[in-house]
Write an enzyme that holds these catalytic residues in place. Structure first.
Site, mmCIF file in Angstrom:
data_model
loop_
_atom_site.group_PDB
_atom_site.id
_atom_site.type_symbol
_atom_site.label_atom_id
_atom_site.label_comp_id
_atom_site.label_asym_id
_atom_site.label_seq_id
_atom_site.Cartn_x
_atom_site.Cartn_y
_atom_site.Cartn_z
ATOM 1 N N TYR A 125 -3.645 -7.863 12.107
ATOM 2 C CA TYR A 125 -3.447 -7.575 10.686
ATOM 3 C C TYR A 125 -2.794 -8.796 10.068
ATOM 4 C CZ TYR A 125 -1.687 -5.686 6.345
ATOM 5 O OH TYR A 125 -1.442 -5.481 5.020
ATOM 6 N N GLU A 146 -5.147 -8.671 1.777
ATOM 7 C CA GLU A 146 -5.035 -7.959 3.049
ATOM 8 C C GLU A 146 -6.257 -8.239 3.899
ATOM 9 O OE1 GLU A 146 -5.333 -3.526 3.369
ATOM 10 O OE2 GLU A 146 -3.247 -3.746 4.016
#
Ligand code: GDP
Ligand code: MN
Length: 390
Positions: free
Chosen positions: A109, A197
């Site tokens: 991530y 993101e």
């Protein structure tokens, strides 16, 4: 303002970030063509909507023939995809992104957010990619690495290496990680993004070798900067936004749909927030946030009433005006015009204060229309809750 995954990938690619080769398609035939053009033996067909959680909802499919690409695209396009982020009504899939499937070794991530307490862009990374970052934050907070970036000197190589090391990236992947993080940070700065993101950022196999690749990307841009971000504005997909919110912004109104039944027309964002609070305090639920702004003409007030009333849940409208730049007499004329042109059937609770308040009240009183006037915000909120309960 949000953009689609394929737009984010194209933007990142223009900054030198590695993304799988792919293309956008608006039909099954086009999807098959894209797959043929990019070649290979496996493809991923991905529904393009402004919401995450597509994987679990069936919006991301790995297929291994052109025919399957076509069938999958056909099954996705035109459907309402419901994910945990879309709400129960879902979002209509108008296009798919077809890309070459990657052989994923590991998912990470990577995110950039503006941390309001330090007032700085902060890099967030985790070795636990591919899943919801919120879940990791809750269950394995130690797996989340953050690095605050000083705006004066920008993101430095050593910071990237520190973060990459902490999540377990090493060897030949290290310089790739540094380059990628710095490129995304540049996009943030150049394009006035509020959030980026990458989930997952993946280590993928390329023959015998491996490489870092962005497999999913989401960006959110600052609406207040759009005036100087022409290229970003062109990526706007109005179909993904609430149609009433789009219409309201065209009239210079700041409207946000909510799920209650008390419509609100207020001037000033702060007073609008306070009005929502007052309604909630009395046990009611607002149907919307609406800031008519300063200098609200009768036309603007009429438009505000129309937009609020398009919501079938609205059982009454609370009008709360504290006129500074605004004038109560103008607001009153606007309300009368709205009542006459829209044939409003729900009760209107009106609280006026400030510039020309006497004149405003007189106009409403003499109109012969059934406005319910309230002395102050508290009384107005109490009255509207009483009305929707009755
Ligand atoms: P989201 O669910 O909306 O966040 O959509 P993602 O694009 O993140 O896809 C969800 C999951 O699908 C990823 O975490 C991957 O595990 C998988 N996925 C996405 N792209 C590929 C790909 O190219 N190859 C493979 N094998 N899996 C992929
Ligand atoms: Mn994702």
């Amino acid at each position: 303002m949000n953009i689609h995954e394929y737009q984010a990938k194209e933007l990142l690619k223009s900054y030198g970030v590695s993304v799988p080769s792919g293309g956008v398609a608006y039909s099954d035939k086009q999807a098959a063509q894209v797959a043929e053009d990019i070649g290979g033996a496996k493809w991923v067909v991905k529904a393009q909507i402004h919401a995450g959680g597509r994987g679990k909802a069936g919006g991301v499919k790995v297929v291994s023939s052109i025919d399957e690409v076509k069938k999958t695209a056909d099954a996705m396009i035109g459907t309402h995809l419901v994910t945990h982020q879309t709400g129960p009504e879902g979002s209509v899939v108008q296009r798919v992104w077809v890309e070459q499937a990657s052989q994923i070794r590991k998912e990470y991530y990577l995110g950039f957010v503006i941390d309001r307490s330090s007032q700085r862009i902060t890099l967030i990374a985790s070795s636990e990619g591919g899943v919801e970052i919120e879940d990791i934050a809750k269950n394995q907070p130690e797996k989340i690495i953050t690095e605050v970036i000083d705006p004066a000197i920008g993101l430095r190589d050593f910071q990237c290496r520190k973060v990459a090391t902490a999540v377990g990236l090493k060897g030949r992947l290290m310089p790739q990680a540094v380059k990628l993080m710095k490129a995304i940070y540049r996009v943030m700065r150049d394009k006035d993004a509020l959030q980026a993101e990458i989930n997952p950022l993946a280590v993928v196999a390329v023959g015998e070798d491996e490489q870092l690749m962005v497999l999913d990307a989401k960006f959110n841009f600052d609406d207040n900067s759009l005036y100087r971000q022409k290229e970003i504005v062109e990526l706007r997909d109005l179909a993904e936004e609430n149609s009433k919110e789009v219409e309201a912004s065209g009239h210079g109104l700041n409207y946000i749909a909510l799920d209650g039944n008390i419509g609100c027309i207020v001037n000033g964002a702060g007073l609008a927030m306070a009005s929502l609070d007052a309604i909630a305090l009395h046990g009611g639920k607002p149907a919307n946030f609406l800031d008519v702004g300063g200098g609200a003409s009768p036309e603007k007030v009429t438009n505000a009433c129309r937009i609020v009333l398009e919501d079938p849940n609205v059982k009454c409208i609370l009008v709360n005006i504290f006129a500074g730049i605004n004038r109560c007499d103008w607001i009153a004329l606007g309300l009368i015009q709205a009542c006459n042109t829209l044939q409003i059937k729900v009760p209107l609770i009106v609280r006026l204060a400030g510039t020309n308040v006497e004149e405003g009240r007189r106009i409403l009183d003499e109109s012969g229309l059934a406005f319910i006037s309230a002395e102050n915000l508290d009384a107005a909120a109490a009255k509207s809750v009483e009305i929707v309960r009755a």
